[in-house]
Design a protein around this motif. Structure first.
Motif, PDB file in Angstrom:
ATOM      1  N   LYS A 225      12.434  -4.516 -10.916  1.00 51.87           N
ATOM      2  CA  LYS A 225      13.807  -5.012 -10.860  1.00 51.87           C
ATOM      3  C   LYS A 225      14.730  -4.003 -11.553  1.00 51.87           C
ATOM      4  CE  LYS A 225      12.891 -10.014 -10.684  1.00 51.87           C
ATOM      5  NZ  LYS A 225      13.665 -10.285  -9.455  1.00 51.87           N
TER       6      LYS A 225
ATOM      7  N   SER B 131      18.725  -6.182  -5.065  1.00 53.07           N
ATOM      8  CA  SER B 131      17.638  -5.528  -4.327  1.00 53.07           C
ATOM      9  C   SER B 131      17.460  -4.125  -4.878  1.00 53.07           C
ATOM     10  CB  SER B 131      17.982  -5.461  -2.840  1.00 53.07           C
ATOM     11  OG  SER B 131      19.133  -4.642  -2.640  1.00 53.07           O
ATOM     12  N   TRP B 132      16.429  -3.430  -4.405  1.00 52.64           N
ATOM     13  CA  TRP B 132      16.207  -2.049  -4.818  1.00 52.64           C
ATOM     14  C   TRP B 132      17.401  -1.164  -4.427  1.00 52.64           C
ATOM     15  CZ3 TRP B 132      13.145   0.607  -7.992  1.00 52.64           C
ATOM     16  CH2 TRP B 132      13.058   1.989  -7.848  1.00 52.64           C
ATOM     17  N   SER B 133      17.859  -1.301  -3.187  1.00 54.25           N
ATOM     18  CA  SER B 133      18.972  -0.460  -2.740  1.00 54.25           C
ATOM     19  C   SER B 133      20.255  -0.785  -3.504  1.00 54.25           C
ATOM     20  CB  SER B 133      19.192  -0.610  -1.229  1.00 54.25           C
ATOM     21  OG  SER B 133      19.447  -1.958  -0.889  1.00 54.25           O
TER      22      SER B 133
ATOM     23  N   GLU C 252      11.120   2.805  -1.790  1.00 54.12           N
ATOM     24  CA  GLU C 252      10.792   1.414  -1.456  1.00 54.12           C
ATOM     25  C   GLU C 252       9.994   1.406  -0.166  1.00 54.12           C
ATOM     26  OE1 GLU C 252      12.926  -2.957  -1.253  1.00 54.12           O
ATOM     27  OE2 GLU C 252      14.086  -1.197  -0.641  1.00 54.12           O
ATOM     28  N   GLN C 253       8.723   1.079  -0.284  1.00 48.72           N
ATOM     29  CA  GLN C 253       7.818   1.089   0.865  1.00 48.72           C
ATOM     30  C   GLN C 253       6.927  -0.143   0.822  1.00 48.72           C
ATOM     31  OE1 GLN C 253       5.628   4.804   0.975  1.00 48.72           O
ATOM     32  NE2 GLN C 253       7.481   6.042   0.671  1.00 48.72           N
TER      33      GLN C 253
ATOM     34  N   TRP D 149      15.477   8.217  -3.909  1.00 47.95           N
ATOM     35  CA  TRP D 149      15.291   6.923  -4.566  1.00 47.95           C
ATOM     36  C   TRP D 149      15.120   5.807  -3.532  1.00 47.95           C
ATOM     37  CZ3 TRP D 149      15.905   4.167  -9.383  1.00 47.95           C
ATOM     38  CH2 TRP D 149      15.788   4.969 -10.515  1.00 47.95           C
ATOM     39  N   LEU D 150      15.991   5.793  -2.526  1.00 51.73           N
ATOM     40  CA  LEU D 150      15.910   4.742  -1.505  1.00 51.73           C
ATOM     41  C   LEU D 150      14.586   4.796  -0.752  1.00 51.73           C
ATOM     42  CD1 LEU D 150      19.562   5.075  -0.146  1.00 51.73           C
ATOM     43  CD2 LEU D 150      18.649   3.132  -1.445  1.00 51.73           C
ATOM     44  N   SER D 151      14.075   5.998  -0.537  1.00 47.42           N
ATOM     45  CA  SER D 151      12.837   6.155   0.238  1.00 47.42           C
ATOM     46  C   SER D 151      11.600   5.669  -0.503  1.00 47.42           C
ATOM     47  CB  SER D 151      12.641   7.634   0.613  1.00 47.42           C
ATOM     48  OG  SER D 151      12.281   8.407  -0.524  1.00 47.42           O
TER      49      SER D 151
ATOM     50  N   ARG E  77       4.408  -1.638  -2.154  1.00 50.22           N
ATOM     51  CA  ARG E  77       4.783  -1.197  -3.496  1.00 50.22           C
ATOM     52  C   ARG E  77       5.463  -2.330  -4.264  1.00 50.22           C
ATOM     53  NH1 ARG E  77       6.930   5.093  -2.766  1.00 50.22           N
ATOM     54  NH2 ARG E  77       4.825   5.983  -2.537  1.00 50.22           N
ATOM     55  N   GLN E  78       5.162  -2.411  -5.550  1.00 49.85           N
ATOM     56  CA  GLN E  78       5.742  -3.430  -6.418  1.00 49.85           C
ATOM     57  C   GLN E  78       6.985  -2.822  -7.083  1.00 49.85           C
ATOM     58  OE1 GLN E  78       2.533  -4.937  -9.007  1.00 49.85           O
ATOM     59  NE2 GLN E  78       1.089  -4.256  -7.440  1.00 49.85           N
ATOM     60  N   MET E  79       8.124  -3.025  -6.449  1.00 49.36           N
ATOM     61  CA  MET E  79       9.348  -2.378  -6.914  1.00 49.36           C
ATOM     62  C   MET E  79       9.877  -3.075  -8.181  1.00 49.36           C
ATOM     63  SD  MET E  79       9.243  -0.217  -4.549  1.00 49.36           S
ATOM     64  CE  MET E  79      10.681   0.757  -5.007  1.00 49.36           C
TER      65      MET E  79
END
Length: 631
Positions: free
Chosen positions: A518, A458-460, A510-511, A506-508, A514-516
């Motif tokens: 990989k 995941s992003w996190s 991800e909203q 960085w964690l913030s 948004r196309q995060m």
């Protein structure tokens, strides 16, 4: 430092700041805020004259001629407009121990370090301490020297991503190098009627007459070096060093430390990352950014020469990426730089043939060796240099291959070359809108335990992987020998604010909507029990990129779960044409190694980041530990 035309000399009586003449340029036409800044610097440092740089080739040619006459530069006669510079032996690298962030609140600059532990994620200085330090150094420090005023843009001049800076310096070497590394233009003064700018103040700290010996025609003041960043004021002050990382203030100082604080305030990212384009055999193009500590192959990756048929790699940037999400939720990136400031040793036609083609002309080489044929030389060029040529080392002394005990070039010797000379620069490398990012790579030089590639869940989880980046130390800083050092996000030396807040930023990002991209971790440097590299690296790294791009298209058939994230399923990495590779060892996860590694990472965060560590990062580390215990 340079010759002046009669009409410029005439302006001495027309344009002055106090008693200091404006040697070149129209000071009166400048925006008020710019005039105020220059006037402040003149009153503080007392130069003999003011020169407004225009970034033109004519200007560069004039300064090069003067520096060659003076002995600061030596023409490398085998090439077109290539020059060698030798520095004072005490001024050869970044000075991280003397680099500070100055803020009102200490913990806006650095994390809450555990009591009794020395913090390595930045150094804080109070405004009072900074004022005292600067008052000991800067007053009258340019006496007898010219003050060059350099207007520069980080990023394309017309890009909404870009930021403007003005650097004052008393080093003509800096003026020439800034012209290569940034976009220097008088046009920027016009834009500053409406916009603000980052103030960059630099001096080599050698007022005239100089007391003491100047080595290699390189004025500096190593005993008094300090590099201070004021993110709240958008200000940088650097004193005593002429070396690139300390004196080219548009680079690490502005583009990472000050820009990082700007990015936090404005909701974007300023990262120590290359940007590359990869086009597949199916003619589909992807853009990737990658964060590697020094000496981990970042420039090699940015200029990858792929060995798999049908793949095409193009370079957008090799060191720094500024990124922000657009209205459609895509992460777009620009390269804020205009040139390459690369480590020379180890670069050759085998390791990086593209880089070699970048600096065949119009380039400056710092602290490399020189051959009697008028060519550059450094460790790694043995097979490309005839045995019978005479070599003078980076100090100018005769050096004999196989006999001299010292190195021919300094380990941190550099080439400075215009980005436009790179034969694989992407047509959109300086596109004001930026390029869309599909994948983010982290990596380090890890000889044991860490697999060739893994994907975050995941992003996190990817942020956690970045927070735990480690690598062998390098010559780019003042560290000696080889040891595994924590270099989170490959940003340890370049953080402009509290690292815990940086992770939270960085964690913030991800909203919803948004196309995060990989996130992956790569390690080209794992060794087997025999001490040899398990992976051939260099152009073969395209095989890892190939797997990464298939994952960006959500091919789930090529992955398998592991305690550290997603690993390639055996046989899914394209090994065609390679000699036998011990894939099992390359991707093995030694349980005790990883339990120890997790323990070290937790200790690092607890000691170096403390209460500023985002709880989710510690939770993910705990989850990883539990997964290994259940293996």
């Amino acid at each position: 430092m340079a010759s002046w035309a009669a009409d410029d000399i005439h302006k001495f009586t027309v344009q002055r700041i106090g008693r200091v003449p404006v040697i070149k340029g129209d000071f009166q036409s400048l925006p008020k805020q710019v005039k105020n800044f220059i006037t402040h610097c003149v009153h503080l440092m007392a130069p003999r004259g003011i020169y407004l740089a225009d970034g033109s080739k004519k200007e560069a040619d004039e300064f090069i001629q003067k520096l060659v006459e003076k002995g600061t530069l030596t023409k490398l006669t085998a090439y077109k407009e290539n020059y060698l510079c030798r520095t004072d032996p005490n001024d050869t690298a970044r000075v991280e121990s003397k680099t500070f962030t100055v803020t009102m609140n200490q913990y806006d600059a650095v994390p809450h370090v555990k009591k009794g532990v020395k913090g390595i994620l930045g150094h804080w200085m109070s405004y009072e301490e900074a004022a005292a330090a600067m008052n000991q150094r800067f007053p009258n420090c340019m006496t007898g020297r010219m003050m060059y005023v350099i207007p520069f843009s980080m990023g394309p001049v017309d890009s909404p991503f870009s930021k403007i800076g003005i650097q004052v310096t008393d080093s003509a070497y800096v003026l020439l190098s800034m012209r290569v590394m940034t976009r220097v233009s008088l046009q920027l003064f016009e834009l500053l009627h409406e916009r603000s700018f980052v103030k960059c103040i630099h001096s080599v700290g050698c007022p005239r007459p100089v007391h003491g010996r100047i080595k290699n025609h390189w004025p500096c003041n190593p005993e008094q070096v300090i590099v201070a960043h004021y993110p709240e004021q958008r200000l940088i002050q650097s004193f005593g060093s002429g070396y690139g990382g300390n004196s080219l203030l548009g680079k690490k100082c502005f583009a990472l430390r000050i820009a990082g604080a700007m990015a936090k305030d404005e909701g974007w990212m300023a990262e120590h990352m290359l940007i590359m384009s990869v086009t597949t055999p199916q003619k589909k193009e992807f853009f990737i950014v990658a964060a590697f500590p020094s000496a981990c192959g970042k420039t090699n990756m940015a200029m990858l020469n792929p060995t798999l048929p049908g793949y095409k790699v193009q370079c957008i940037g090799d060191d720094i990426a500024w990124m922000r999400f657009d209205h459609d939720g895509k992460l777009l990136a620009i390269n804020p730089e205009n040139g390459f400031f690369g480590v020379a040793p180890g670069t050759n036609t085998k390791t990086n043939p593209i880089a070699m083609r970048c600096f065949q002309e119009n380039s400056i080489f710092t602290n490399v060796a020189e051959t009697s044929e008028g060519k550059y030389y450094w460790e790694g060029l043995e097979d490309e240099t005839p045995e019978n040529v005479e070599i003078r080392n980076w100090l100018g002394h005769v050096w004999k291959r196989g006999q001299s005990k010292s190195r021919a070039s300094h380990p941190n010797s550099r080439f400075t070359a215009p980005a436009k000379q790179c034969p694989i620069m992407h047509p959109r490398w300086d596109c004001p809108k930026g390029v869309p990012i599909s994948a983010i790579l982290f990596g380090g030089r890890r000889p044991k335990g860490v697999p060739l590639v893994l994907e975050a869940r995941s992003w996190s989880h990817g942020v956690m992987l970045g927070a735990c980046v480690k690598s062998e130390t390098t010559a780019a800083a003042e560290f000696k020998g080889k040891a595994i050092m924590h270099d989170p996000m490959a940003m340890r030396p370049f953080l402009g604010y509290n690292f815990g807040q940086y992770l939270q930023h960085w964690l913030s990002l991800e909203q919803p909507g948004r196309q995060m991209p990989k996130i992956f971790h790569v390690n080209w440097f794992r060794r087997g029990d025999d001490g040899k590299f398990l992976w051939p690296g260099f152009g073969e790294n395209i095989r890892v990129v190939d797997w990464i791009l298939r994952r960006c298209e959500n091919d789930d058939s090529i992955v398998m779960e592991s305690p550290v994230g997603f690993l390639p399923r055996p046989g899914t990495l394209n090994m065609d044409g390679l000699p036998p590779i011990n894939e099992a060892e390359l991707f093995s996860l030694p349980k005790q190694y990883w339990l120890d590694d997790i323990k070290q990472n937790r200790k690092f965060l607890e000691e170096q980041v403390g209460v500023d560590t985002p709880p989710v990062i510690l939770k993910l580390l705990k989850n990883q530990e539990e997964a290994f215990k259940q293996c």
